[in-house]
Enzyme design. Structure first.
Site, mmCIF file in Angstrom:
data_model
loop_
_atom_site.group_PDB
_atom_site.id
_atom_site.type_symbol
_atom_site.label_atom_id
_atom_site.label_comp_id
_atom_site.label_asym_id
_atom_site.label_seq_id
_atom_site.Cartn_x
_atom_site.Cartn_y
_atom_site.Cartn_z
ATOM 1 N N ASN A 10 -8.913 27.317 18.506
ATOM 2 C CA ASN A 10 -7.809 26.474 18.939
ATOM 3 C C ASN A 10 -8.272 25.788 20.225
ATOM 4 O O ASN A 10 -8.251 26.389 21.298
ATOM 5 C CB ASN A 10 -6.573 27.350 19.177
ATOM 6 C CG ASN A 10 -5.367 26.553 19.630
ATOM 7 O OD1 ASN A 10 -5.446 25.343 19.873
ATOM 8 N ND2 ASN A 10 -4.242 27.232 19.754
ATOM 9 N N ARG A 76 -7.268 24.986 14.446
ATOM 10 C CA ARG A 76 -5.874 24.564 14.588
ATOM 11 C C ARG A 76 -5.861 23.119 15.067
ATOM 12 O O ARG A 76 -6.466 22.787 16.084
ATOM 13 C CB ARG A 76 -5.157 25.442 15.600
ATOM 14 C CG ARG A 76 -3.737 24.991 15.887
ATOM 15 C CD ARG A 76 -3.027 25.995 16.787
ATOM 16 N NE ARG A 76 -1.622 25.653 16.939
ATOM 17 C CZ ARG A 76 -1.107 25.121 18.055
ATOM 18 N NH1 ARG A 76 -1.881 24.860 19.102
ATOM 19 N NH2 ARG A 76 0.185 24.842 18.124
ATOM 20 N N HIS A 164 4.479 23.725 15.242
ATOM 21 C CA HIS A 164 4.541 25.190 15.093
ATOM 22 C C HIS A 164 4.739 25.561 13.624
ATOM 23 O O HIS A 164 5.247 26.636 13.309
ATOM 24 C CB HIS A 164 5.701 25.833 15.884
ATOM 25 C CG HIS A 164 5.602 25.719 17.368
ATOM 26 N ND1 HIS A 164 6.712 25.532 18.178
ATOM 27 C CD2 HIS A 164 4.539 25.783 18.207
ATOM 28 C CE1 HIS A 164 6.336 25.484 19.439
ATOM 29 N NE2 HIS A 164 5.021 25.623 19.498
ATOM 30 N N ARG A 225 8.831 21.250 29.207
ATOM 31 C CA ARG A 225 9.310 20.076 28.450
ATOM 32 C C ARG A 225 10.832 20.062 28.393
ATOM 33 O O ARG A 225 11.460 21.099 28.182
ATOM 34 C CB ARG A 225 8.762 20.104 27.017
ATOM 35 C CG ARG A 225 7.287 19.797 26.941
ATOM 36 C CD ARG A 225 6.751 19.992 25.528
ATOM 37 N NE ARG A 225 5.764 21.058 25.500
ATOM 38 C CZ ARG A 225 5.249 21.587 24.397
ATOM 39 N NH1 ARG A 225 5.632 21.163 23.215
ATOM 40 N NH2 ARG A 225 4.359 22.544 24.473
ATOM 41 N N GLU A 368 -0.350 33.269 14.343
ATOM 42 C CA GLU A 368 -0.881 32.005 13.860
ATOM 43 C C GLU A 368 -2.356 32.125 13.486
ATOM 44 O O GLU A 368 -2.812 31.485 12.543
ATOM 45 C CB GLU A 368 -0.668 30.926 14.928
ATOM 46 C CG GLU A 368 0.802 30.541 15.045
ATOM 47 C CD GLU A 368 1.135 29.753 16.305
ATOM 48 O OE1 GLU A 368 1.230 30.386 17.382
ATOM 49 O OE2 GLU A 368 1.289 28.533 16.222
#
Ligand code: ADP
Length: 381
Positions: A10, A76, A164, A225, A368
């Site tokens: 990733n 990813r 996600h 965010r 993940e």
């Protein structure tokens, strides 16, 4: 052993997360993160150097990447745009298409591409891209369409993509496994609450709605965010404050959310301040929870009822306080948690609602890396 591992990478702009695991058993041989890539004073100049640093670290843990016969590398990739609804084997043409999608994800896709290029040079095995948007490519049009002129949306690929996805798909299946019921029977709301946060509504294992949009900025309040704001805010900030578009983008992505409201972005620190009676922390927490309830209610209406409410990722798996606050007062909707079950600490998937509840409330750890390793192995056979 014939069980050759898959390397999952990733790549961020200044970090490279890695995990080496056997997809069938889920056995993790090693994992970690190389940080400060390309930063001044760092001895990791670029992603190629990061892969060498990773190789060295693994070697000092007695894992020799060149000897153990990697089966494949799974990468990813944040944005698959309109092109990728499934994992793909990476070749030059795929890489070009991912590069073309960089305008949709300027913060994320370029880093993934750099990581993929370095890894293809280093490891002569099949490389697979697994997209964070893929699961949500099956959203129904009424959920994925923004009410802007259709020709403009088509020309510029403007739609809700959702992110996600690997986590939401994995967790919805794992929740069904926990209950011993097939996903086809279930209406689920999944709350993935980490540094980035997103909610999804899933019916029969298929996505029906999700809170993130064209970019990972929409929806829930996150560490840095804002999540949902009035779209008119952009024009207002430009006119009244004189901010440029890039400045507004940075403001909403990096300086807002829990950080903008309380001064800290890590949720553990927020909870510490909450306990100490800090008023800004209180407001931040209440805004986070209010937004979460807003999505739970919306998705319950869209699904026409609810069977399972799932909490996952760093905050969802660990914060008793958030889970209690989100579910508080929802008894009329069949949503309650048992305080003792909610407070019990565990790394396992578990039910935290009382026995016999109309809606099962569950905590399900996401994974993940395992999901990416499995999808990678499935593709390379
Ligand atoms: P990422 O999105 O980077 O994968 P994680 O899923 O690891 O992030 O989630 C990170 C968030 O989880 C941070 O805000 C962190 O403070 C929060 N978190 C981790 N452990 C706890 C805990 N015990 N209580 C509350 N929040 C926690």
């Amino acid at each position: 052993m014939t069980e050759h591992p898959v390397l999952v990478l990733n790549a961020g702009s200044s970090s490279l997360k890695y995990q080496l695991l056997v997809p069938e058993s889920g056995d993790v041989r090693a994992g970690g993160v190389i940080e400060r890539i390309g930063e001044s004073g760092s001895d990791v100049a670029d992603h190629a150097a990061a892969l060498e640093a990773m190789t060295e670290r693994l070697r000092s843990d007695d894992v020799d990447l060149d000897e153990l016969q990697l089966r494949a590398v799974g990468h990813r990739v944040v944005h698959g745009g309109p092109d990728f609804s499934e994992p793909v084997l990476i070749d030059d043409a795929v890489l070009d298409r991912v590069r073309d999608l960089s305008s949709l994800a300027p913060l994320h896709n370029p880093a993934a591409i750099t990581g993929i290029e370095a890894a293809r040079d280093r490891f002569d095995v099949p490389h697979v891209a697994v997209f964070d948007t893929a699961f949500f490519s099956a959203l129904p049009p009424q959920a994925s369409t923004y009410a802007v002129p259709r020709d403009l949306a088509e020309k510029h690929a403007i739609r809700r993509y959702g992110f996600h996805g690997t986590s939401h798909e994995y967790v919805s299946q794992a929740a069904a496994d926990l209950l011993g019921r097939p996903t086809s029977d279930l209406r689920q709301v999944i709350l993935h609450l980490g540094n980035g946060c997103s909610a999804s509504a899933v019916r029969g294992g298929r996505p029906v709605d999700t809170s993130m949009g064209l970019t990972p900025l929409q929806g829930l309040v996150m560490g840095t965010r804002s999540g949902d704001v009035d779209p008119g805010l952009h024009a207002y900030l430009a006119r009244e404050v004189g901010l440029s578009l890039d400045e507004i983008d940075t403001l909403l992505n990096k300086k807002s959310g829990v950080l903008g409201l309380s001064g800290v972005n890590d949720f553990r620190e927020l909870e510490d301040r909450l306990e100490a009676g800090d008023a800004a922390a209180r407001l931040a927490f209440d805004v986070v929870v209010h937004r979460l309830k807003h999505y739970v209610g919306a998705y319950l209406a869209i699904l026409g009822g609810l069977d399972v409410l799932v909490f996952t990722a760093g905050i969802g798996e660990n914060s008793t306080t958030v889970r209690a606050a989100v579910t508080e007062g929802l008894g009329e909707l069949g949503i309650t948690v048992d305080p003792a079950r909610n407070a019990a600490r565990s790394k396992q998937a578990r039910v935290i609602s009382p026995d016999g509840s109309r809606v099962v409330v569950a905590v399900v750890p996401t994974n993940e890396e395992l999901a990416i390793a499995r999808q990678t192995a499935d593709l390379v056979g």
